[in-house]
Design a protein around this motif. Sequence first.
Motif, mmCIF file in Angstrom:
data_model
loop_
_atom_site.group_PDB
_atom_site.id
_atom_site.type_symbol
_atom_site.label_atom_id
_atom_site.label_comp_id
_atom_site.label_asym_id
_atom_site.label_seq_id
_atom_site.Cartn_x
_atom_site.Cartn_y
_atom_site.Cartn_z
ATOM 1 N N GLY A 192 32.870 89.899 54.404
ATOM 2 C CA GLY A 192 31.641 88.947 54.373
ATOM 3 C C GLY A 192 32.217 87.541 53.453
ATOM 4 N N LEU A 193 33.479 87.085 53.372
ATOM 5 C CA LEU A 193 33.642 86.159 52.267
ATOM 6 C C LEU A 193 33.868 84.936 53.217
ATOM 7 C CD1 LEU A 193 36.268 87.995 50.015
ATOM 8 C CD2 LEU A 193 33.655 87.765 49.705
ATOM 9 N N VAL A 194 34.403 84.970 54.590
ATOM 10 C CA VAL A 194 34.316 83.736 55.258
ATOM 11 C C VAL A 194 33.558 84.015 56.554
ATOM 12 C CG1 VAL A 194 36.491 83.070 54.345
ATOM 13 C CG2 VAL A 194 36.391 84.229 56.745
ATOM 14 N N SER A 195 33.180 82.938 57.251
ATOM 15 C CA SER A 195 32.533 83.038 58.644
ATOM 16 C C SER A 195 33.155 82.080 59.418
ATOM 17 C CB SER A 195 31.048 83.010 58.464
ATOM 18 O OG SER A 195 30.771 81.834 58.170
ATOM 19 N N ARG A 196 33.099 82.434 60.674
ATOM 20 C CA ARG A 196 33.539 81.342 61.664
ATOM 21 C C ARG A 196 32.553 80.769 62.301
ATOM 22 N NH1 ARG A 196 37.286 85.887 62.570
ATOM 23 N NH2 ARG A 196 39.274 85.067 62.720
ATOM 24 N N VAL A 197 32.584 79.348 62.615
ATOM 25 C CA VAL A 197 31.179 78.739 62.981
ATOM 26 C C VAL A 197 31.815 77.506 63.976
ATOM 27 C CG1 VAL A 197 29.850 78.803 61.150
ATOM 28 C CG2 VAL A 197 31.294 77.146 61.102
ATOM 29 N N PRO A 198 31.096 77.442 65.132
ATOM 30 C CA PRO A 198 31.386 76.434 66.027
ATOM 31 C C PRO A 198 31.701 74.866 65.371
ATOM 32 C CG PRO A 198 29.406 77.477 66.733
ATOM 33 C CD PRO A 198 29.544 77.681 65.380
ATOM 34 N N ASP A 199 32.744 74.176 65.695
ATOM 35 C CA ASP A 199 32.952 73.024 65.129
ATOM 36 C C ASP A 199 32.151 71.720 65.754
ATOM 37 O OD1 ASP A 199 34.229 70.511 64.411
ATOM 38 O OD2 ASP A 199 36.421 71.168 64.731
ATOM 39 N N PRO A 200 31.161 71.299 64.966
ATOM 40 C CA PRO A 200 30.382 70.475 65.794
ATOM 41 C C PRO A 200 31.143 68.937 66.369
ATOM 42 C CG PRO A 200 30.337 70.368 63.243
ATOM 43 C CD PRO A 200 31.224 71.264 63.441
ATOM 44 N N GLU A 201 32.274 68.723 65.946
ATOM 45 C CA GLU A 201 33.256 67.701 66.464
ATOM 46 C C GLU A 201 33.943 68.254 67.637
ATOM 47 O OE1 GLU A 201 34.864 65.484 63.354
ATOM 48 O OE2 GLU A 201 33.461 65.554 61.942
ATOM 49 N N ASP A 202 34.209 69.437 68.028
ATOM 50 C CA ASP A 202 35.130 69.823 68.951
ATOM 51 C C ASP A 202 34.234 71.110 69.492
ATOM 52 O OD1 ASP A 202 37.168 70.854 70.658
ATOM 53 O OD2 ASP A 202 38.422 70.781 69.244
ATOM 54 N N ARG A 203 33.793 71.135 70.839
ATOM 55 C CA ARG A 203 32.806 72.044 71.327
ATOM 56 C C ARG A 203 33.880 73.066 71.626
ATOM 57 N NH1 ARG A 203 29.699 71.010 76.426
ATOM 58 N NH2 ARG A 203 32.146 70.635 77.233
ATOM 59 N N ARG A 204 35.273 73.082 71.621
ATOM 60 C CA ARG A 204 36.313 74.212 71.889
ATOM 61 C C ARG A 204 36.546 74.875 70.765
ATOM 62 N NH1 ARG A 204 40.510 71.220 74.598
ATOM 63 N NH2 ARG A 204 39.735 69.646 73.177
ATOM 64 N N GLY A 205 36.431 74.160 69.511
ATOM 65 C CA GLY A 205 36.893 74.685 68.280
ATOM 66 C C GLY A 205 35.801 75.473 67.256
ATOM 67 N N ILE A 206 36.644 76.025 66.572
ATOM 68 C CA ILE A 206 35.821 76.660 65.481
ATOM 69 C C ILE A 206 36.316 76.071 63.948
ATOM 70 C CG2 ILE A 206 35.561 78.807 66.816
ATOM 71 C CD1 ILE A 206 37.382 80.071 64.793
ATOM 72 N N LEU A 207 35.246 76.318 63.097
ATOM 73 C CA LEU A 207 35.791 76.086 61.541
ATOM 74 C C LEU A 207 35.549 77.486 61.075
ATOM 75 C CD1 LEU A 207 33.647 72.847 61.014
ATOM 76 C CD2 LEU A 207 36.106 73.182 61.456
ATOM 77 N N VAL A 208 36.536 77.619 59.888
ATOM 78 C CA VAL A 208 36.357 78.964 58.996
ATOM 79 C C VAL A 208 35.868 78.363 57.864
ATOM 80 C CG1 VAL A 208 37.544 80.491 57.879
ATOM 81 C CG2 VAL A 208 38.328 79.957 60.219
ATOM 82 N N GLY A 209 34.699 78.966 57.340
ATOM 83 C CA GLY A 209 33.940 78.393 56.107
ATOM 84 C C GLY A 209 33.824 79.445 55.163
ATOM 85 N N LEU A 210 33.764 79.276 53.817
ATOM 86 C CA LEU A 210 33.269 80.170 52.688
ATOM 87 C C LEU A 210 31.829 80.500 53.070
ATOM 88 C CD1 LEU A 210 34.689 78.871 49.639
ATOM 89 C CD2 LEU A 210 35.420 80.891 50.883
ATOM 90 N N THR A 211 31.489 81.940 52.849
ATOM 91 C CA THR A 211 30.074 82.358 52.859
ATOM 92 C C THR A 211 29.806 81.896 51.366
ATOM 93 O OG1 THR A 211 30.581 84.577 52.232
ATOM 94 C CG2 THR A 211 30.447 83.983 54.493
ATOM 95 N N ALA A 212 28.301 82.357 51.335
ATOM 96 C CA ALA A 212 27.812 81.919 49.668
ATOM 97 C C ALA A 212 28.609 83.038 48.958
ATOM 98 C CB ALA A 212 26.384 82.315 49.735
#
Length: 171
Positions: free
Chosen positions: A98-118
């Motif tokens: 629960g420390l990171v999440s994968r989210v769609p990359d708004p600049e690349d429809r095929r890509g994802i971003l990995v981001g810190l959760t709260a």
Amino acid sequence: MHQDALDRIVGEWQEVRPDLNPSPLAVLGRLQRLADMVRRRVDTILKPYGLAWELLDVLGTLRRAGPPFRRTPTALYRACMLSSGAMTNRIDRLEGAGLVSRVPDPEDRRGILVGLTARGLEVVDEAIAAVWATQAQLGAGLTETEREHLSTLPRTLLLTLEGTESANAAP
């Protein structure tokens, strides 16, 4: 001056192989021992957070990105100097915690971003503070000048070695 284990090892090599110069062992052996000792201490500090050194590296890389604390998996594995497979494994572990999440990359429809959760942001901030406090304690026996030298000399060696690796890399 007191002798450490490397002094004894170098001395033994000088006795049995006087034709060889064991001085690189004195430098690199000490660096390796220090790295191992620091890593064990840091891993002990990280245990209550459910982390180990390699996971903190990923969280720290995301934290350094600044808000919104996201990077592509490719940027992550390059920044952490890992293979894509190793990074995927670490991301999976951090996502499961629960420390990171994968989210769609708004600049690349095929890509994802990995981001810190709260929770990930809270954990990395606490863990980094604890690790740095421990590292400060480990270096407390050195003067400011000694700490600067200890930082500068390995940098010089790393730059040399990294330049050699780059030059020897396949095109």
